[in-house]
Design a protein around this motif. Structure first.
Motif, PDB file in Angstrom:
ATOM      1  N   THR A  98       0.689   2.005  14.485  1.00 27.75           N
ATOM      2  CA  THR A  98       1.487   0.782  14.410  1.00 27.75           C
ATOM      3  C   THR A  98       1.969   0.505  12.991  1.00 27.75           C
ATOM      4  OG1 THR A  98       0.024  -0.073  16.106  1.00 27.75           O
ATOM      5  CG2 THR A  98       1.551  -1.643  15.130  1.00 27.75           C
ATOM      6  N   LEU A  99       1.099   0.722  12.023  1.00 30.78           N
ATOM      7  CA  LEU A  99       1.431   0.322  10.658  1.00 30.78           C
ATOM      8  C   LEU A  99       2.064   1.446   9.833  1.00 30.78           C
ATOM      9  CD1 LEU A  99      -1.846  -1.668   9.936  1.00 30.78           C
ATOM     10  CD2 LEU A  99       0.352  -2.596  10.651  1.00 30.78           C
ATOM     11  N   GLY A 100       1.838   2.648  10.274  1.00 36.64           N
ATOM     12  CA  GLY A 100       2.433   3.767   9.559  1.00 36.64           C
ATOM     13  C   GLY A 100       1.778   4.113   8.235  1.00 36.64           C
ATOM     14  N   ILE A 135       0.861  -1.185   0.000  1.00 43.70           N
ATOM     15  CA  ILE A 135       0.000   0.000   0.000  1.00 43.70           C
ATOM     16  C   ILE A 135       0.894   1.229   0.000  1.00 43.70           C
ATOM     17  CG2 ILE A 135      -1.891   1.189   1.170  1.00 43.70           C
ATOM     18  CD1 ILE A 135      -2.644  -1.642   0.418  1.00 43.70           C
ATOM     19  N   ARG A 136       0.842   1.959  -1.066  1.00 47.64           N
ATOM     20  CA  ARG A 136       1.694   3.153  -1.193  1.00 47.64           C
ATOM     21  C   ARG A 136       3.133   2.844  -0.771  1.00 47.64           C
ATOM     22  NH1 ARG A 136      -1.919   6.283   2.394  1.00 47.64           N
ATOM     23  NH2 ARG A 136      -3.650   4.981   1.835  1.00 47.64           N
ATOM     24  N   GLY A 137       3.601   1.688  -1.233  1.00 48.30           N
ATOM     25  CA  GLY A 137       4.994   1.342  -0.989  1.00 48.30           C
ATOM     26  C   GLY A 137       5.271   0.677   0.346  1.00 48.30           C
ATOM     27  N   VAL A 138       4.252   0.563   1.203  1.00 43.87           N
ATOM     28  CA  VAL A 138       4.462  -0.057   2.516  1.00 43.87           C
ATOM     29  C   VAL A 138       3.967  -1.503   2.477  1.00 43.87           C
ATOM     30  CG1 VAL A 138       3.839   0.042   4.971  1.00 43.87           C
ATOM     31  CG2 VAL A 138       4.176   2.161   3.672  1.00 43.87           C
ATOM     32  N   ASN A 139       4.808  -2.437   2.983  1.00 43.10           N
ATOM     33  CA  ASN A 139       4.390  -3.835   3.035  1.00 43.10           C
ATOM     34  C   ASN A 139       3.448  -4.059   4.207  1.00 43.10           C
ATOM     35  OD1 ASN A 139       6.181  -4.098   1.025  1.00 43.10           O
ATOM     36  ND2 ASN A 139       7.653  -5.328   2.170  1.00 43.10           N
ATOM     37  N   LEU A 140       2.386  -4.783   3.954  1.00 44.27           N
ATOM     38  CA  LEU A 140       1.379  -4.972   4.990  1.00 44.27           C
ATOM     39  C   LEU A 140       0.773  -6.365   4.881  1.00 44.27           C
ATOM     40  CD1 LEU A 140      -0.513  -3.427   7.075  1.00 44.27           C
ATOM     41  CD2 LEU A 140      -2.071  -3.225   5.154  1.00 44.27           C
ATOM     42  N   PHE A 141       0.711  -7.068   6.024  1.00 40.89           N
ATOM     43  CA  PHE A 141       0.038  -8.362   6.069  1.00 40.89           C
ATOM     44  C   PHE A 141      -1.300  -8.192   6.785  1.00 40.89           C
ATOM     45  CE2 PHE A 141       4.423  -9.979   5.793  1.00 40.89           C
ATOM     46  CZ  PHE A 141       4.258 -10.845   4.732  1.00 40.89           C
ATOM     47  N   PRO A 142      -2.361  -8.821   6.260  1.00 43.96           N
ATOM     48  CA  PRO A 142      -3.645  -8.772   6.969  1.00 43.96           C
ATOM     49  C   PRO A 142      -3.494  -9.253   8.415  1.00 43.96           C
ATOM     50  CG  PRO A 142      -3.936  -9.722   4.792  1.00 43.96           C
ATOM     51  CD  PRO A 142      -2.469  -9.522   4.973  1.00 43.96           C
ATOM     52  N   SER A 143      -2.584 -10.193   8.651  1.00 45.14           N
ATOM     53  CA  SER A 143      -2.423 -10.715  10.014  1.00 45.14           C
ATOM     54  C   SER A 143      -1.957  -9.633  10.990  1.00 45.14           C
ATOM     55  CB  SER A 143      -1.456 -11.892  10.035  1.00 45.14           C
ATOM     56  OG  SER A 143      -0.211 -11.503   9.528  1.00 45.14           O
ATOM     57  N   GLN A 144      -1.248  -8.629  10.498  1.00 40.75           N
ATOM     58  CA  GLN A 144      -0.825  -7.535  11.383  1.00 40.75           C
ATOM     59  C   GLN A 144      -2.039  -6.747  11.873  1.00 40.75           C
ATOM     60  OE1 GLN A 144       2.014  -6.086   8.284  1.00 40.75           O
ATOM     61  NE2 GLN A 144       3.217  -5.478  10.073  1.00 40.75           N
ATOM     62  N   ILE A 145      -2.973  -6.520  10.950  1.00 40.62           N
ATOM     63  CA  ILE A 145      -4.183  -5.773  11.305  1.00 40.62           C
ATOM     64  C   ILE A 145      -4.987  -6.560  12.322  1.00 40.62           C
ATOM     65  CG2 ILE A 145      -6.425  -5.043  10.382  1.00 40.62           C
ATOM     66  CD1 ILE A 145      -4.891  -4.084   7.936  1.00 40.62           C
TER      67      ILE A 145
END
Ligand SMILES: [Zn+2]
Lengths: 433, 141
Positions: free
Chosen positions: A402-404, A333-343
């Motif tokens: 947390t996710l930035g 997302i806009r260059g940031v790596n994100l896992f659904p598990s983090q959310i």
């Protein structure tokens, strides 16, 4: 703590390496002569049927990907004549054709063996009632658990997925002791038990074996508390064999990989270089003994790291960390790596909501947008607008700090979100590239 | 004097209100008063109904987020000064009103309020000879 096959599960590494090498040499020879697709790939890489001197030489071999399986749909990579195949499974592809896997009689024996190890390491034995709520059918979950359960002599209850009311009734009436399903469904069942006012003391559950999707430590805690069980993470993928590739022992400190059957490597998903022990990267498997569909260096897309060395349970098999997520699930997302598990993990820490959510990713005016829909929990709903707005803001702040990245949070009615009884479908990526 | 009000969380989606009313209507629940507070994305439906517990169960089974909240209600002649008087009695005692709605029947108005302290509000209103409505009377309207 019982060990199903102490000979292999507690073997000295040198001895294990010798067995891996011998078995890999046989597999590579068989593939070279029986699978034209692999033969061409190996020849292109300058490799022959005898190019492997030691298991470590695998790093010279080309990778296999899901795309290779699709390109050879349905049976093109099978290494035995169809007359030798006794079972076929398939996993539905979200895009294009399904991935088809075939098992010989001996593959089924191997699969039962590794599943017997899995269930034993989870603490199950012949006195248990194993409630298999994984789907039966083309999906490998149901039958994998089933054969392993029978092998250890447990009483297997093949309930399969769905029909939660009946699941609960059987669980109560038959006295199921071990629950096998996806972690999402385990949480769903826990809620259903609450909603139906079933007295937990009437249930005999003591252990759950959960897999088929990545789940967080927070989710584990929630399941263990709600169901009063020990929740064991099991790992597998149909391309390699199904469930049974790796499993936690009762110490819950990493998943033991059945290395005498599956050879693991961790690679950097970008450079494709093999990474040293302890580094996180993409998990790659080579099947050591599979006959029907042997795969060389299959890229799982799962991100984890390996720890060698003896576990306190006595097993010497290498351990992999609980998967953070599939690199396929990873959203950028806009260059940031994100896992659904983090959310999910962040939501689980908030007592005011249940971890039921859906993520909607879109691209508006060339900018990625992230929307999170969260269900409002009845226990918290107090009919004040201001309170709901505060909650919404709190979720948004927790996520963003947390996710930035910025996330639009929306509160929705319960059960309006896709509450899957199988794999969770929590991400809806509407971006068109 | 405390009245049990049904509160329902609603997404701003077409048809949800109809679903609530249909579900209650099928079970012959009578609705005396209804109000909706909404924001751009969600709303809260508040209702005075003939059987709050049963209504809650009916809606719960249809997967609505429902809660029962305590409110109070007074009956006044339907002139603004009486409503104003009630509000003043409460504000003099620092009792705040979370929300209020009203409707009238003939020459009378029924005012529903959720106060920061319902018990204290009832006491104060009684002392000032305001006419409080009982739940049992309300459902008969
Ligand atoms: Zn262990």
């Amino acid at each position: 703590m019982n060990i199903w096959n102490a000979h292999f599960e507690c073997m000295e590494r040198n001895e294990l390496r010798k067995i891996q090498t011998e078995r890999l040499q046989e597999t590579i020879e068989r593939i070279y002569f029986n699978v034209p697709y692999y033969r061409h790939k190996m020849q292109e890489a300058g490799l022959g049927s005898e190019s492997l001197q030691d298991a470590e030489d695998l790093h010279k071999f080309p990778f296999t990907t899901k795309q290779d399986l699709r390109d050879n749909y349905p049976f093109g990579l099978f290494a035995v004549p169809i007359s030798e195949i006794v079972r076929i499974h398939a996993s539905s592809g979200t895009t294009g054709k399904p991935t088809v896997v075939g098992y010989t009689r001996r593959d089924i024996v191997t699969w039962s063996e590794v599943m017997a190890r899995t269930l034993t390491s989870a603490g199950a034995n012949r006195n248990d009632f194993i409630h298999v709520a994984y789907g039966y059918g083309l999906f490998t979950g149901g039958l994998g658990l089933h054969y392993g359960g029978e092998k250890i002599g447990a009483s297997v209850i093949p309930v399969s997925g769905g029909n939660t009311k009946r699941q609960l009734q059987l669980m109560e009436d038959f006295g199921s002791t071990v629950l096998a399903c996806t972690p999402t469904y385990a949480l769903f069942l826990a809620e259903a038990i609450e909603e139906n006012n079933i007295d937990r003391n009437h249930l005999k559950l003591h252990t759950g074996v959960f897999g088929a999707e990545p789940w967080t430590e927070n989710m584990r805690r929630e399941i263990e508390e709600k169901l009063c069980i020990r929740a064991i993470d099991i790992y597998g993928l149909s391309e390699i064999i199904g469930p049974g590739v790796a499993s936690e022992c009762m110490l819950q400190d990493g998943l033991h990989i059945n290395e005498d059957h599956f050879y693991p490597e961790i690679i950097d998903p970008d450079t494709l270089e093999v990474l040293p022990e302890g580094r996180t990267g993409e998990l790659v498997f080579t099947t050591i003994t599979k006959e029907g569909l042997p795969l060389i260096r299959y890229r799982t897309r799962d991100l984890t790291r390996l720890t060698y060395g003896k576990c306190r349970c006595g097993r010497t098999l290498v351990r992999m960390d609980k998967c953070l997520g599939r690199s396929d699930d990873m959203l950028i997302i806009r260059g940031v790596n994100l896992f659904p598990s983090q959310i999910e993990s962040i939501l689980l820490e908030m007592s005011e909501i249940k971890p039921h959510y859906q993520l909607i990713v879109d691209r508006i005016n060339n900018l990625d947008t992230l929307e999170l829909q969260v269900e409002v929990d009845e226990e918290f709903f107090q009919d004040k607008i201001s309170q709901l707005q505060t909650l919404r803001q709190k979720i948004q702040n927790n996520l963003e700090s947390t996710l930035g990245i910025s996330i639009q949070v929306h509160l929705v009615e319960p059960k309006t979100l896709v509450r899957s009884e199988g794999k969770s479908q929590r991400v809806n990526d509407r971006r068109k590239y | 004097m405390i009245i049990h009000q049904l509160s329902v969380f609603l997404e701003n989606k077409a048809g949800r209100l109809t679903e609530v009313l249909d579900a209650l209507g099928k079970e012959h629940i009578k609705i005396t008063a209804l109000s909706i507070a909404d924001t751009s994305e969600f709303g809260i439906l508040r209702m005075l109904v003939s059987d709050p517990d049963k209504s809650r169960q009916i809606l719960k089974e249809r997967s609505f987020t429902v809660n029962i909240t305590e409110v109070i209600s007074i009956m006044t002649p339907n002139e603004a000064q009486y409503y104003a008087k009630a509000l003043k009695i409460l504000s003099d005692l620092d009792i705040s009103i979370e929300y209020t709605y009203a409707f009238s029947i003939g020459q009378k108005s029924i005012v529903v309020m959720r106060c920061s302290n319902n018990e204290l509000a009832i006491k104060a209103l009684k002392e000032h000879e305001m006419e409080l409505v009982r739940a049992s009377d309300l459902y008969k309207i």
